[in-house]
Design a protein around this motif. Structure first.
Motif, PDB file in Angstrom:
ATOM      1  N   UNK A  19      -0.317   3.491  -3.517  1.00 26.68           N
ATOM      2  CA  UNK A  19      -1.054   3.520  -4.981  1.00 26.68           C
ATOM      3  C   UNK A  19      -1.030   2.070  -5.426  1.00 26.68           C
ATOM      4  N   UNK A  20      -0.116   1.366  -5.146  1.00 27.90           N
ATOM      5  CA  UNK A  20      -0.566  -0.164  -5.441  1.00 27.90           C
ATOM      6  C   UNK A  20      -1.702  -0.499  -4.778  1.00 27.90           C
ATOM      7  N   UNK A  21      -1.794  -0.190  -3.588  1.00 24.79           N
ATOM      8  CA  UNK A  21      -2.884  -0.687  -2.668  1.00 24.79           C
ATOM      9  C   UNK A  21      -4.053  -0.215  -3.320  1.00 24.79           C
ATOM     10  N   UNK A  22      -4.183   1.101  -3.856  1.00 28.21           N
ATOM     11  CA  UNK A  22      -5.404   1.491  -4.611  1.00 28.21           C
ATOM     12  C   UNK A  22      -5.763   0.745  -5.822  1.00 28.21           C
ATOM     13  N   UNK A  23      -4.704   0.236  -6.591  1.00 32.34           N
ATOM     14  CA  UNK A  23      -4.757  -0.334  -7.786  1.00 32.34           C
ATOM     15  C   UNK A  23      -5.168  -1.947  -7.476  1.00 32.34           C
ATOM     16  N   UNK A  24      -4.552  -2.375  -6.586  1.00 31.90           N
ATOM     17  CA  UNK A  24      -5.040  -3.811  -6.189  1.00 31.90           C
ATOM     18  C   UNK A  24      -6.501  -3.816  -5.753  1.00 31.90           C
ATOM     19  N   UNK A  25      -6.887  -2.938  -5.236  1.00 26.48           N
ATOM     20  CA  UNK A  25      -8.142  -2.963  -4.553  1.00 26.48           C
ATOM     21  C   UNK A  25      -9.220  -2.616  -5.670  1.00 26.48           C
ATOM     22  N   UNK A  26      -8.993  -2.020  -7.024  1.00 20.59           N
ATOM     23  CA  UNK A  26      -9.635  -1.796  -8.241  1.00 20.59           C
ATOM     24  C   UNK A  26      -9.566  -2.918  -8.981  1.00 20.59           C
TER      25      UNK A  26
END
Length: 235
Positions: free
Chosen positions: A172-179
Motif C-alpha cells: 500500500x506504501x507502493x500505491x501511495x508513493x506512485x500516487x
C-alpha cells in the motif's frame, strides 16, 4: 508482473559473515517503504544477481519474509509481493489503529523532552524532503517519525507488532508513493503534516487522549485515500 530489476534501493552484499542478514534487511526495508509493486515477482536468480550473491542467502531471506507474511512464496521458491485489496487494507489498518494508538497513548505518558524535540526535527525534515521531491526519502522520514513515537512507549512488544504490520503494509506504501510522486509540490502533504504537528503538540503537553486521537486520524486519513486507489485499480 515483471521480475525484479537491478536497481532502486538495493546494493550488492559482499561481507560473507553478514551476507544472509544483509540480503534480508535490504529486502525488508525496501518492502516497508514500497519499492516493489503489488504482485511483483521476485525470483531467486534475479535477486542473487542484484545482490551479487549465491542463491542460498536469497532463498533464506525470502523464506524469512514469507514467514512474516511480507511475501507469498511459490512451490518453486520464487516469491511475489502480496496483492492489494480494500478488504486487506482495512484489516491491516484496524490493527494499526489499535496498536499504534495504544503506543502513542503510552508514549505521551513516558516521552522525554529530548524525544519531543527530536520529533519536531523529524517533522521539519519530512516537510523539507517533500519540497525537494524525493518521495522515498519522504516516506522513510515518515517512518522514522512514527517509530520514534512508538519507541517512546517503552514497549518492546508493541514495537515488534507494529513493525510487522508496517511490513505487511508495504504494497500500500507502493500505491501511495506512485500516487504522491507526480503530485509533489501541490500541497498534497499538508493534511498529513497537520496530523504530525498535532501529534507532537499533544505529546508535548503529555495529553495521551489527544495524541492517540491525532495518530488514529493520521492512519485513517491515509486509509481513506488508499481505499479509493484500491477501488480505482479494480474498476
Amino acid at each position: 508482473m515483471s521480475e525484479l530489476q537491478l536497481g532502486e534501493g538495493l546494493q550488492p552484499v559482499s561481507t560473507r559473515v553478514t551476507i544472509g542478514d544483509g540480503v534480508y534487511h535490504q529486502l525488508r526495508n525496501a518492502l516497508i517503504v514500497g519499492r516493489f509493486d503489488p504482485g511483483q515477482i521476485m525470483t531467486i536468480k534475479a535477486l542473487a544477481a542484484t545482490f551479487g550473491t549465491s542463491p542460498m542467502p536469497v532463498r533464506e531471506a525470502l523464506r524469512r519474509l514469507g514467514a512474516e507474511n511480507a511475501l507469498e512464496i511459490a512451490a518453486n521458491g520464487s516469491a511475489h509481493v502480496p496483492p492489494v485489496s480494500a478488504r486487506r487494507l482495512d484489516d491491516i489498518c484496524q490493527a494499526r489503529v489499535a496498536l499504534e494508538g495504544l503506543a502513542t497513548e503510552q508514549a505521551a505518558e513516558r516521552i522525554s523532552d529530548e524525544e519531543v524535540a527530536n520529533l519536531e526535527r523529524l517533522v521539519e525534515a519530512h516537510e523539507s524532503i517533500h519540497a525537494a521531491g524525493d518521495v522515498y526519502e519522504m516516506l522513510l522520514k515518515n517512518r522514522d517519525f512514527h517509530f520514534a513515537i512508538y519507541a517512546a512507549s517503552r514497549s518492546d512488544v508493541l514495537m515488534q507488532l507494529i513493525d510487522s504490520l508496517w511490513l505487511r503494509y508495504g504494497p500500500y506504501m507502493r500505491m501511495l508513493s506512485s500516487y504522491i510522486a507526480p503530485k509533489l509540490g501541490t500541497g498534497l502533504h499538508e493534511p498529513f503534516s497537520k496530523h504530525h504537528h498535532a501529534i507532537v503538540g499533544a505529546l508535548k503537553q503529555r495529553n495521551a487522549v489527544e495524541a492517540r486521537a491525532h495518530m488514529v486520524a493520521d492512519i485513517t486519513g491515509t486509509q481513506t485515500l488508499l481505499r479509493q486507489l484500491c477501488e480505482d485499480d479494480t474498476a
